[in-house]
Design an enzyme around this catalytic site. Sequence first.
Site, PDB file in Angstrom:
ATOM      1  N   ASP A 190       0.881  -1.176   0.000  1.00 43.90           N
ATOM      2  CA  ASP A 190       0.000   0.000   0.000  1.00 43.90           C
ATOM      3  C   ASP A 190       0.918   1.226   0.000  1.00 43.90           C
ATOM      4  O   ASP A 190       1.378   1.639  -1.059  1.00 43.90           O
ATOM      5  CB  ASP A 190      -0.931  -0.089   1.206  1.00 43.90           C
ATOM      6  CG  ASP A 190      -1.940   1.045   1.278  1.00 43.90           C
ATOM      7  OD1 ASP A 190      -2.183   1.693   0.250  1.00 43.90           O
ATOM      8  OD2 ASP A 190      -2.488   1.293   2.367  1.00 43.90           O
TER       9      ASP A 190
ATOM     10  N   LYS B  21      -1.473  -1.523  -4.515  1.00 38.59           N
ATOM     11  CA  LYS B  21      -2.483  -0.491  -4.750  1.00 38.59           C
ATOM     12  C   LYS B  21      -1.905   0.615  -5.612  1.00 38.59           C
ATOM     13  O   LYS B  21      -0.773   1.041  -5.415  1.00 38.59           O
ATOM     14  CB  LYS B  21      -2.945   0.107  -3.418  1.00 38.59           C
ATOM     15  CG  LYS B  21      -4.124  -0.608  -2.824  1.00 38.59           C
ATOM     16  CD  LYS B  21      -4.712   0.176  -1.674  1.00 38.59           C
ATOM     17  CE  LYS B  21      -5.301  -0.786  -0.669  1.00 38.59           C
ATOM     18  NZ  LYS B  21      -5.792  -0.120   0.539  1.00 38.59           N
TER      19      LYS B  21
ATOM     20  N   PHE C 293     -10.190  -0.165  -0.287  1.00 39.30           N
ATOM     21  CA  PHE C 293      -9.897  -1.045   0.832  1.00 39.30           C
ATOM     22  C   PHE C 293     -10.410  -2.441   0.500  1.00 39.30           C
ATOM     23  O   PHE C 293     -11.585  -2.609   0.184  1.00 39.30           O
ATOM     24  CB  PHE C 293     -10.517  -0.525   2.133  1.00 39.30           C
ATOM     25  CG  PHE C 293      -9.933  -1.218   3.324  1.00 39.30           C
ATOM     26  CD1 PHE C 293      -8.704  -0.823   3.836  1.00 39.30           C
ATOM     27  CD2 PHE C 293     -10.583  -2.300   3.901  1.00 39.30           C
ATOM     28  CE1 PHE C 293      -8.135  -1.496   4.912  1.00 39.30           C
ATOM     29  CE2 PHE C 293     -10.017  -2.972   4.968  1.00 39.30           C
ATOM     30  CZ  PHE C 293      -8.800  -2.576   5.480  1.00 39.30           C
TER      31      PHE C 293
ATOM     32  N   ASP D 285      -7.905  -8.452   6.058  1.00 36.95           N
ATOM     33  CA  ASP D 285      -9.006  -8.288   7.009  1.00 36.95           C
ATOM     34  C   ASP D 285      -9.528  -6.871   7.068  1.00 36.95           C
ATOM     35  O   ASP D 285      -8.875  -5.915   6.641  1.00 36.95           O
ATOM     36  CB  ASP D 285      -8.526  -8.660   8.415  1.00 36.95           C
ATOM     37  CG  ASP D 285      -7.630  -7.580   9.016  1.00 36.95           C
ATOM     38  OD1 ASP D 285      -6.630  -7.220   8.353  1.00 36.95           O
ATOM     39  OD2 ASP D 285      -7.943  -7.072  10.104  1.00 36.95           O
TER      40      ASP D 285
HETATM   41  P1  IMP Z   1       1.761  -0.405   3.860  1.00 36.59           P
HETATM   42  O1  IMP Z   1       2.824  -0.381   4.933  1.00 36.59           O
HETATM   43  O2  IMP Z   1       1.009   0.897   3.794  1.00 36.59           O
HETATM   44  O3  IMP Z   1       2.269  -0.832   2.524  1.00 36.59           O
HETATM   45  O4  IMP Z   1       0.670  -1.401   4.338  1.00 36.59           O
HETATM   46  C1  IMP Z   1       0.813  -2.707   4.189  1.00 36.59           C
HETATM   47  C2  IMP Z   1      -0.065  -3.436   5.188  1.00 36.59           C
HETATM   48  O5  IMP Z   1      -1.290  -2.727   5.451  1.00 36.59           O
HETATM   49  C3  IMP Z   1      -0.446  -4.746   4.583  1.00 36.59           C
HETATM   50  O6  IMP Z   1       0.437  -5.751   5.020  1.00 36.59           O
HETATM   51  C4  IMP Z   1      -1.848  -4.966   5.105  1.00 36.59           C
HETATM   52  O7  IMP Z   1      -1.753  -5.664   6.329  1.00 36.59           O
HETATM   53  C5  IMP Z   1      -2.389  -3.606   5.390  1.00 36.59           C
HETATM   54  N1  IMP Z   1      -3.311  -3.122   4.324  1.00 36.59           N
HETATM   55  C6  IMP Z   1      -3.074  -2.165   3.405  1.00 36.59           C
HETATM   56  N2  IMP Z   1      -4.122  -1.979   2.590  1.00 36.59           N
HETATM   57  C7  IMP Z   1      -5.059  -2.860   2.997  1.00 36.59           C
HETATM   58  C8  IMP Z   1      -6.390  -3.172   2.524  1.00 36.59           C
HETATM   59  O8  IMP Z   1      -6.925  -2.604   1.551  1.00 36.59           O
HETATM   60  N3  IMP Z   1      -7.041  -4.153   3.205  1.00 36.59           N
HETATM   61  C9  IMP Z   1      -6.514  -4.801   4.272  1.00 36.59           C
HETATM   62  N4  IMP Z   1      -5.276  -4.547   4.732  1.00 36.59           N
HETATM   63  C10 IMP Z   1      -4.551  -3.582   4.103  1.00 36.59           C
END
Ligand code: IMP
Length: 190
Positions: free
Chosen positions: A97, A125, A146, A153
């Site tokens: 993300d 994403k 999301f 989850d």
């Molecule tokens: P990042 O550090 O922002 O890349 O987030 C990564 C983590 O956020 C992932 O390992 C997921 O656990 C959680 N995450 C990010 N987007 C989503 C989503 O749309 N649904 C559920 N979990 C998400």
Amino acid sequence: MEVLLTADELADGIARLSSEVKRNVGRRPLTVVGVLTGSIVLVADLIRRLEGPVTVSMVWASSYRGTATTPGHLELRLDLLPDLTGQDVLLVDDIFDTGHTLKALLGELRRRGAANVRSLVLLRKTGRAEVDIQPDFVGFDIPDKFVVGYGLDFDGDLRHLPHLAALDDDDIAAARGGQVRCSDTSETPS
Ligand code: IMP
Ligand code: MG
């Protein structure tokens, strides 16, 4: 909830990802490090398609709190990791993300002496990255929504859906009230 990827489409994606990993790693020993909890389904499906010696370990990362759908403070736990000195490591997470989780974990794994660390995510994403790295292997690029299911989850629930679904604002409001329902139930186990 809108189904973004069916169970069959996800299975095709895992087959594609595992072929790419096999091409890249060959039959050298590989340590797969999954990120709890979102990667459990992906890790289970992926490792069964790999060849050659595979060790599996898990780390834990969380940046979400309860019903929030935006990342908060990042917490990491790496105490279950084996000695990684000189190992070929594949870090596996459910979704890229903002990228902060993957970047932080890659740094930790390299600090622990892994010889070669690559990263694989099922989903990326679009237009969200806040870091200067990208995963080495990506299953699917998805819109900035999301998503839940196949390990992902919302407030601890919905990881068990066999497909990937996107929650809209109404779904999120309903889920906060404990009433979220999947409108397409054709793929949920009976
Ligand atoms: P990042 O550090 O922002 O890349 O987030 C990564 C983590 O956020 C992932 O390992 C997921 O656990 C959680 N995450 C990010 N987007 C989503 C989503 O749309 N649904 C559920 N979990 C998400
Ligand atoms: Mg996660």
